[in-house]
Scaffold this motif. Sequence first.
Motif, PDB file in Angstrom:
ATOM      1  N   UNK A 257      41.209  -8.612  31.976  1.00  0.00           N
ATOM      2  CA  UNK A 257      40.036  -7.758  31.772  1.00  0.00           C
ATOM      3  C   UNK A 257      40.061  -6.558  32.711  1.00  0.00           C
ATOM      4  N   UNK A 258      40.493  -6.771  33.941  1.00  0.00           N
ATOM      5  CA  UNK A 258      40.603  -5.654  34.888  1.00  0.00           C
ATOM      6  C   UNK A 258      41.651  -4.656  34.412  1.00  0.00           C
ATOM      7  N   UNK A 259      42.784  -5.167  33.913  1.00  0.00           N
ATOM      8  CA  UNK A 259      43.825  -4.282  33.392  1.00  0.00           C
ATOM      9  C   UNK A 259      43.299  -3.506  32.191  1.00  0.00           C
ATOM     10  N   UNK A 260      42.527  -4.172  31.337  1.00  0.00           N
ATOM     11  CA  UNK A 260      41.976  -3.492  30.159  1.00  0.00           C
ATOM     12  C   UNK A 260      41.006  -2.382  30.574  1.00  0.00           C
ATOM     13  N   UNK A 261      40.215  -2.619  31.608  1.00  0.00           N
ATOM     14  CA  UNK A 261      39.307  -1.577  32.101  1.00  0.00           C
ATOM     15  C   UNK A 261      40.092  -0.359  32.594  1.00  0.00           C
ATOM     16  N   UNK A 266      42.197   5.329  31.566  1.00  0.00           N
ATOM     17  CA  UNK A 266      43.360   6.188  31.317  1.00  0.00           C
ATOM     18  C   UNK A 266      43.283   6.838  29.943  1.00  0.00           C
ATOM     19  N   UNK A 267      42.919   6.064  28.929  1.00  0.00           N
ATOM     20  CA  UNK A 267      42.821   6.608  27.574  1.00  0.00           C
ATOM     21  C   UNK A 267      41.676   7.619  27.464  1.00  0.00           C
ATOM     22  N   UNK A 268      40.570   7.356  28.148  1.00  0.00           N
ATOM     23  CA  UNK A 268      39.443   8.303  28.117  1.00  0.00           C
ATOM     24  C   UNK A 268      39.828   9.631  28.758  1.00  0.00           C
ATOM     25  N   UNK A 269      40.578   9.574  29.846  1.00  0.00           N
ATOM     26  CA  UNK A 269      41.028  10.806  30.503  1.00  0.00           C
ATOM     27  C   UNK A 269      41.992  11.574  29.601  1.00  0.00           C
ATOM     28  N   UNK A 270      42.902  10.865  28.943  1.00  0.00           N
ATOM     29  CA  UNK A 270      43.845  11.532  28.044  1.00  0.00           C
ATOM     30  C   UNK A 270      43.111  12.179  26.872  1.00  0.00           C
ATOM     31  N   UNK A 271      42.088  11.498  26.349  1.00  0.00           N
ATOM     32  CA  UNK A 271      41.321  12.050  25.232  1.00  0.00           C
ATOM     33  C   UNK A 271      40.533  13.289  25.664  1.00  0.00           C
ATOM     34  N   UNK A 272      39.993  13.246  26.890  1.00  0.00           N
ATOM     35  CA  UNK A 272      39.220  14.389  27.379  1.00  0.00           C
ATOM     36  C   UNK A 272      40.092  15.626  27.564  1.00  0.00           C
ATOM     37  N   UNK A 273      41.328  15.438  27.977  1.00  0.00           N
ATOM     38  CA  UNK A 273      42.230  16.563  28.196  1.00  0.00           C
ATOM     39  C   UNK A 273      42.748  17.150  26.889  1.00  0.00           C
ATOM     40  N   UNK A 282      40.592   6.897  21.413  1.00  0.00           N
ATOM     41  CA  UNK A 282      41.436   5.711  21.585  1.00  0.00           C
ATOM     42  C   UNK A 282      40.752   4.638  22.422  1.00  0.00           C
ATOM     43  N   UNK A 283      41.001   3.411  22.079  1.00  0.00           N
ATOM     44  CA  UNK A 283      40.482   2.268  22.822  1.00  0.00           C
ATOM     45  C   UNK A 283      41.592   1.233  22.967  1.00  0.00           C
ATOM     46  N   UNK A 284      41.654   0.555  24.083  1.00  0.00           N
ATOM     47  CA  UNK A 284      42.672  -0.490  24.240  1.00  0.00           C
ATOM     48  C   UNK A 284      42.349  -1.679  23.342  1.00  0.00           C
ATOM     49  N   UNK A 285      43.349  -2.428  22.903  1.00  0.00           N
ATOM     50  CA  UNK A 285      43.086  -3.567  22.017  1.00  0.00           C
ATOM     51  C   UNK A 285      42.270  -4.653  22.715  1.00  0.00           C
ATOM     52  N   UNK A 286      41.467  -5.327  21.916  1.00  0.00           N
ATOM     53  CA  UNK A 286      40.653  -6.418  22.451  1.00  0.00           C
ATOM     54  C   UNK A 286      41.544  -7.599  22.850  1.00  0.00           C
ATOM     55  N   UNK A 287      41.062  -8.386  23.810  1.00  0.00           N
ATOM     56  CA  UNK A 287      41.742  -9.619  24.207  1.00  0.00           C
ATOM     57  C   UNK A 287      41.129 -10.761  23.409  1.00  0.00           C
ATOM     58  N   UNK A 288      41.900 -11.479  22.595  1.00  0.00           N
ATOM     59  CA  UNK A 288      41.324 -12.566  21.797  1.00  0.00           C
ATOM     60  C   UNK A 288      40.622 -13.589  22.685  1.00  0.00           C
TER      61      UNK A 288
END
Length: 307
Positions: A257-261, A266-273, A282-288
């Motif tokens: 969960x920490x890695x997913x956060x 990182x993805x939010x920063x890339x999208x903002x740029x 973009x969103x990271x995949x959910x953990x089942x």
Amino acid sequence: MRPPTAGRSNTPCGPGWRAPWPRHRAVATSTEPATAHSHAPTSSTSSPPPPSTSSAPTPGSPEFPSPVRGPHVSPDSTPPWPPPCELASRVDHGETSSQVFTWDITKAAGPVKGIWYHAYVIIDIFSRYIVGHTVEATESAARAEELIRETITRKGIVPETVHADRGTSMTSRKVSQLLIDLGVARSHSRPKVSNDNPYSEAQFKTTKYMSDYPERFESLAHAREWFDAFIAYYNHEHRHSGIGWHTPASVHFGTAEEVRDQRTVTLAEAYARHPERFGRRPRPPEIPQKAWINDPAKRREPAPQTS
């Protein structure tokens, strides 16, 4: 473990199927190990045994042995849980690490034709983490029992269920007695069904499709060295698609969960740029949150294997 929610079925080993014969609970009421039970019919004219002069423990008291977790249930007697085919057909799933283990044995080619080494692998189905493994020159129920015992002792956690196929080591008396002693439910693949042990089979496929997997191992020491290195890589570096592209160790030890956060940031920063590079945010995949064996939402009765 949860009971099945589907209705009864007359199909042998299908969802909710129940064996037509009586199922007896093997409960010992003494502190001596129980002997093997005979299933021969008892004559109705036989006289009942004389009553014991000692006071028998009552259900609920500390002295009363549990029919599931008691260490004195013989593996030759009918178990207090459903038959193996029924167990594999019910709703079996893990919601946390170390709740359900699955294990199997695969062959690895030795230095010359006719020589095989045997890799024993135990997997936690929720995280795909390999909790125990060994490579031996032969397949042995005694070695399998030792490995399961060593794995549980090292982790300090007893799983609720251990699943396996119907191989001779998996259904052996030694392994069955160990699981009974530990209070672990035994689950087995349905007869003549090849895909009821999916986690172990998928892991073996990943193993043997590795680019450096040897066509033949030069010796038992070579096989052990290769499997030790591969399993360390698989647990701590391999990104698994079934667990949101995390490593098995990350999910197993609770850091996913920490890695997913961190991925979300990182993805939010890339999208903002550069939002023009993305069709959507973009969103990271959910953990089942669950890992199923025979998920009722996807269950289909497989066609039996033909000889």
